[in-house]
Enzyme design. Sequence first.
Site, PDB file in Angstrom:
ATOM      1  N   ASN A 274      35.976 -20.416  28.147  1.00 17.18           N
ATOM      2  CA  ASN A 274      34.818 -21.272  28.414  1.00 17.18           C
ATOM      3  C   ASN A 274      33.748 -20.939  27.379  1.00 17.18           C
ATOM      4  OD1 ASN A 274      32.165 -21.123  30.889  1.00 17.18           O
ATOM      5  ND2 ASN A 274      32.643 -22.771  29.481  1.00 17.18           N
ATOM      6  N   GLY A 275      33.297 -21.956  26.674  1.00 16.75           N
ATOM      7  CA  GLY A 275      32.251 -21.746  25.675  1.00 16.75           C
ATOM      8  C   GLY A 275      32.599 -22.454  24.392  1.00 16.75           C
TER       9      GLY A 275
ATOM     10  N   GLY B 256      34.686 -29.107  34.579  1.00 20.26           N
ATOM     11  CA  GLY B 256      35.549 -29.766  33.609  1.00 20.26           C
ATOM     12  C   GLY B 256      36.504 -30.702  34.312  1.00 20.26           C
TER      13      GLY B 256
ATOM     14  N   TYR C 139      22.068 -27.739  35.775  1.00 17.92           N
ATOM     15  CA  TYR C 139      23.064 -28.783  36.030  1.00 17.92           C
ATOM     16  C   TYR C 139      24.483 -28.275  36.278  1.00 17.92           C
ATOM     17  CZ  TYR C 139      26.403 -32.503  34.807  1.00 17.92           C
ATOM     18  OH  TYR C 139      27.463 -33.369  34.807  1.00 17.92           O
TER      19      TYR C 139
ATOM     20  N   CYS D 102      33.737 -26.188  31.199  1.00 15.00           N
ATOM     21  CA  CYS D 102      35.000 -25.479  31.439  1.00 15.00           C
ATOM     22  C   CYS D 102      34.835 -24.387  32.495  1.00 15.00           C
ATOM     23  CB  CYS D 102      35.590 -24.821  30.206  1.00 15.00           C
ATOM     24  SG  CYS D 102      36.111 -25.986  28.940  1.00 15.00           S
TER      25      CYS D 102
HETATM   26  O1  LIG Z   1      20.635 -38.547  30.824  1.00 13.70           O
HETATM   27  P1  LIG Z   1      22.121 -38.498  31.022  1.00 13.70           P
HETATM   28  O2  LIG Z   1      22.827 -38.470  29.698  1.00 13.70           O
HETATM   29  O3  LIG Z   1      22.604 -39.582  31.909  1.00 13.70           O
HETATM   30  O4  LIG Z   1      22.500 -37.101  31.666  1.00 13.70           O
HETATM   31  C1  LIG Z   1      21.873 -36.527  32.772  1.00 13.70           C
HETATM   32  C2  LIG Z   1      22.501 -36.944  34.071  1.00 13.70           C
HETATM   33  O5  LIG Z   1      23.899 -36.565  34.104  1.00 13.70           O
HETATM   34  C3  LIG Z   1      24.125 -35.648  35.165  1.00 13.70           C
HETATM   35  O6  LIG Z   1      24.656 -36.299  36.313  1.00 13.70           O
HETATM   36  P2  LIG Z   1      26.220 -36.374  36.646  1.00 13.70           P
HETATM   37  O7  LIG Z   1      26.563 -37.749  37.082  1.00 13.70           O
HETATM   38  O8  LIG Z   1      27.021 -35.848  35.504  1.00 13.70           O
HETATM   39  O9  LIG Z   1      26.494 -35.334  37.820  1.00 13.70           O
HETATM   40  P3  LIG Z   1      25.876 -35.040  39.265  1.00 13.70           P
HETATM   41  O10 LIG Z   1      26.551 -35.957  40.249  1.00 13.70           O
HETATM   42  O11 LIG Z   1      26.244 -33.615  39.498  1.00 13.70           O
HETATM   43  O12 LIG Z   1      24.406 -35.236  39.247  1.00 13.70           O
HETATM   44  C4  LIG Z   1      22.777 -35.078  35.498  1.00 13.70           C
HETATM   45  O13 LIG Z   1      22.723 -34.630  36.832  1.00 13.70           O
HETATM   46  C5  LIG Z   1      21.850 -36.242  35.251  1.00 13.70           C
HETATM   47  O14 LIG Z   1      21.864 -37.106  36.366  1.00 13.70           O
HETATM   48  N1  LIG Z   2      33.309 -26.488  27.622  1.00 17.04           N
HETATM   49  C1  LIG Z   2      34.074 -25.503  27.244  1.00 17.04           C
HETATM   50  O1  LIG Z   2      33.922 -24.365  27.654  1.00 17.04           O
HETATM   51  C2  LIG Z   2      35.121 -25.875  26.231  1.00 17.04           C
HETATM   52  C3  LIG Z   2      35.998 -24.766  25.728  1.00 17.04           C
HETATM   53  C4  LIG Z   2      36.571 -25.107  24.348  1.00 17.04           C
HETATM   54  N2  LIG Z   2      35.540 -25.086  23.344  1.00 17.04           N
HETATM   55  C5  LIG Z   2      37.273 -26.459  24.396  1.00 17.04           C
HETATM   56  O2  LIG Z   2      36.741 -27.434  23.889  1.00 17.04           O
HETATM   57  O3  LIG Z   2      38.334 -26.548  24.954  1.00 17.04           O
HETATM   58 MG   LIG Z   3      23.166 -36.401  38.002  1.00 21.31          MG
END
Ligand SMILES: O=P(O)(O)OC[C@H]1O[C@H](OP(=O)(O)OP(=O)(O)O)[C@H](O)[C@@H]1O
Ligand SMILES: NC(=O)CC[C@H](N)C(=O)O
Ligand SMILES: [Mg+2]
Length: 505
Positions: free
Chosen positions: A101-102, A28, A257, A2
Amino acid sequence: MCGIVGIVGSTPVNQSIYDALTVLQHRGQDAAGICTLESNRFRLRKANGLVRDVFEAKHMQRLQGNVGIGHVRYPTAGSSSVSEAQPFYVNSPYGISLAHNGNLTNAADIRETLFEQTKRHVNTTSDSEILLNVLANQLAQSQTYPISPNDIFKAVGDVHNIVKGAYAVVALVIGHGLIAFRDPNGIRPLCLGKREENGQIEYMVASESVALDAVGFDFMRDVSPGEAIYITFNGELYTQQCALNPQLNPCVFEFVYFARPDSFIDKVSVYGARLAMGTKLGEKIKREWADIDIDVVIPIPETSCDSALEIARTLDKPYRQGFVKNRYVGRTFIMPGQQMRRKSVRRKLNAIRSEFKDKNVLLVDDSIVRGTTSEQIIEMARDAGANKVYLASAAPEVRFPNVYGIDMPSANELIAHGREVDEIGKLIGADGLIFQDLSDLVAAVAEGNPDITLFETSVFNGSYVTGDVNQQYLDYLDALRNEDSKLQSELQQDLASLELYNEGM
Ligand SMILES: O=P(O)(O)OC[C@H]1O[C@H](OP(=O)(O)OP(=O)(O)O)[C@H](O)[C@@H]1O
Ligand SMILES: NC(=O)CC[C@H](N)C(=O)O
Ligand SMILES: [Mg+2]
């Protein structure tokens, strides 16, 4: 995760909030919302979807007013139904709108006491609506009107005493101003900026500094853990520490990340932290894999690219962008549901065969969580003709659930839970697998701001800074939010079509 934003301006804020939300979109992708205030009436638009899809010209025209807040949602509590999109609204006292957020860790208990003690009804399963009602109830305790900055700070202090967990919050209070605050551990990020417009100072708060950059606000500072910021609609700024024992424990996963590399969080450059993660992991690879012959280093786009570049430099090997990312597919990890996440990896990434053919490749990812990405990517590397496929993760093994705003509620869904490195490597089909050490990850981030001595690292070591998370709570969360339970409850939500929310247009 979020993303949240709030602006007190002297000219219409709709476009600035929209633009800020677009650069917070990586936090998000499920729903977005903006609430502005015009002549003592809230204007609200929220819906499921990306920012660009949720706000059409007709909505933007109606979002009038010089103050407003916005939210992009990645659900970590309740359902992903539109009724739980944010900002939320409550009419008493004054009229309050809030974005969060949280994740609260004692939401279920508070829901009960809120009703018993204050007769407040919370209509959704969202923890954020509970947080809004707690704030509203505490603001209602003040007997004077308008309420003073001190009353506002007292109310935020009470909120800190009642709710537990992670929360960065922005709220508009009709007749008063914008309130922003961060939990006493500062788990989720929040920063403050200002700009001058026609000789008047305008203020903005946002999850990440990149949002300030995008709309021309100058970064002032991070909001401190436990601190509240109050900006009256006349543009006066008040700040106060409202927690008894604040202590900065920023979530280390933001740096791994979640956050954008061009953001600074708690004075740490996210980009700089990712480079340092690469250097440290590169050194570990040199130490531990001296006998392994690597021809090329290839990142798994997009988040791992910065670390991978440094790994290649440390190993003195070529760095190649061997996977092409489809720019129209979003982040897979924050998609709801494992089925969608699985399908999206191949739609998102495709291999350039010549970079793999007959080579020993070292793939780099920022983290391995469920293993969805790595398993498929290793298969793609082999299909593209790679000889050996090694994998390095810039974060340590993710072994424990997250309860602070990252949707990893179930230990059993984490590929590293209860498994050693060799076993994980076999499961994802790698010829070799190596993870960053937690001490190195923490050191890599702390290099950017040595004043930070503690980080929220629960997903790696199971140590939860709020002190209220025990096995019983983790079991409860697992039962509530594991893949099967979520599927069931989303189905029920669909049937009930619970779309009770104040769209106002
Ligand atoms: O082991 P997993 O459950 O697959 O999660 C980890 C992966 O998910 C995320 O990538 P994502 O595609 O969300 O975003 P990015 O393009 O910013 O790397 C992260 O960067 C890893 O690549
Ligand atoms: N990732 C978040 O910050 C989520 C905020 C809130 N807990 C929701 O689910 O909407
Ligand atoms: Mg990735």
